[in-house]
Scaffold this active site. Structure first.
Site, short mmCIF file in Angstrom:
data_model
loop_
_atom_site.label_atom_id
_atom_site.label_comp_id
_atom_site.label_asym_id
_atom_site.label_seq_id
_atom_site.Cartn_x
_atom_site.Cartn_y
_atom_site.Cartn_z
N CYS A 142 19.62 110.69 -13.39
CA CYS A 142 19.99 111.19 -14.73
C CYS A 142 19.06 112.32 -15.16
CB CYS A 142 19.98 110.05 -15.73
SG CYS A 142 18.51 109.00 -15.62
N HIS A 222 16.83 109.60 -22.71
CA HIS A 222 15.63 110.33 -22.30
C HIS A 222 15.53 111.58 -23.18
CE1 HIS A 222 15.18 107.96 -18.66
NE2 HIS A 222 16.30 108.39 -18.14
#
Ligand code: NAD
Length: 340
Positions: A142, A222
């Site tokens: 990711c 994130h």
């Protein structure tokens, strides 16, 4: 035209999202999904109409006991499938490589595996053409997907002299009760730089990049702070125009009262996204700045979903369903509801 048959080995955070994304396409379909145990996610797969296969024959008894009908084992599924998307936990996927080879099935691994397992790492915009017809591909993690989407257009247009990124990582996925920290900031890893820069180099080998990472007490996204030195001069508005033209970048701004990852997730809910997924890189438009001639900005990455459209494009390239990467991206975005 008959649809390409896709097996999913490992139906967790990533596997279940790829299952739904494959189902949304016109040129591929789910042949079956592999589970190790009859958890609630096995029932989710049944509700979706997917055939369930046990990871091995000694596991089928547990499914029978739970009242979940299995259609066979992983090996039987591999026999029927054209391509397997391996979504088992990081490090486990590589152990299946021999089996995938035995059944002559194409395979995609996820970012938890090393580049070497497939010998090729993928990002839709950066190297779609190189994936065409391949037997093995790894869709990067990711964070690496998010970094590649941000850096590739800059490198194409301005040439990157040097990039430095601080990654603030979520501690665990929202459904994971076993990982922390609950109240701490963890340098991750302590030794510098982190592995994320070299991972970007598995797709863009020539880019000079250094990354550091810390783990925070959050589960939702994130967050990256990027600083890029480029060969050609630019103004912030040029960068805004460049990113506006890219297919998997979404702008947010403080003016819209989006001042945190929490509000980004609220936006994903308001957009009606399934599982409140945010497949795009989310860049704060008002953070895009030039300081001492260098570019600075913030982006948020939804770890559970940003790699999902890349998996769909990787399937299309490997199975030679579309020779034009831009067209594949457009089709994947259309079917998954990814629009500006
Ligand atoms: P997960 O733990 O949510 O799901 C893994 C699934 O595989 C579970 O259903 C588990 O029961 C099953 N499984 C475990 N051992 C197995 C085995 N031997 N055979 C078959 N199935 C098995 O993991 P995830 O988060 O979906 O991660 C899958 C891959 O995707 C990893 O490589 C990970 O690094 C990568 N990835 C994860 C994220 C994320 O944030 N979750 C983001 C990008 C990439």
């Amino acid at each position: 035209m008959s649809k390409v048959k896709i097996a999913i080995n490992g139906y967790g955070t990533i596997g279940k999202r790829i299952g739904d994304a494959v189902t949304a396409q016109n040129d591929m379909e789910i042949a079956g999904v592999v589970k190790t145990r009859p958890t609630f996610e096995a029932n989710v797969a049944v509700d979706r109409g997917f055939d369930i296969y046990a990871s091995s024959s000694d596991k089928t008894g547990a499914f029978n006991k739970a009242g979940i009908e299995t259609s066979g084992t992983l090996e039987e599924l591999l026999d029927k499938a054209d391509l397997v998307v391996d979504c088992t936990p990081g490090g486990v996927g590589a152990s299946y490589k021999k089996l995938y080879e035995k059944y002559g099935v194409k395979a995609i691994w996820q970012g938890g595996e090393d580049h070497e397992v497939a010998g090729f790492s993928f990002n839709s915009e950066a190297n779609y053409n190189d994936a065409i017809g391949r037997d093995f591909t790894r869709v990067v993690s990711c964070n690496t997907t998010g970094l590649t989407r941000a850096l590739f257009p800059l490198d194409q247009t301005y040439g990157i002299k040097k990039s430095r990124v601080t990654l603030m990582r979520r501690a665990a996925d929202p459904g994971n009760i076993k990982s922390g920290p609950i109240n701490a900031i963890i340098p991750n890893p302590i030794s510098l730089p982190s592995h994320h820069g070299p991972d970007v180099n598995s797709i863009l080998p020539h880019i000079e990049i250094a990354t550091v990472a810390v783990k925070l007490s959050t589960t939702i996204m994130h967050f990256h702070a990027l600083n890029v030195e480029m060969n050609k001069d630019f103004e912030p508005d040029d960068i805004i125009d460049l990113y506006a033209s890219r297919p998997r970048i979404r702008f947010v701004s403080g003016d819209q009262n989006i001042k945190s990852t929490a509000e980004v997730m609220e936006l994903a809910r308001d957009l009606g996204r399934s599982r409140c997924d945010m497949f795009e890189n989310v860049i704060w438009k008002d953070s895009i700045s030039k300081y001492h001639g260098e570019l600075y900005f913030f982006q948020a990455i939804h770890q559970e979903s940003d790699v999902v459209p890349e998996n769909i494009d990787a399937i299309r390239a490997m199975c030679e369903l579309e020779s034009d990467g831009a067209k594949s991206i457009e089709e994947t975005n259309r079917t998954m509801g990814i629009s500006k």
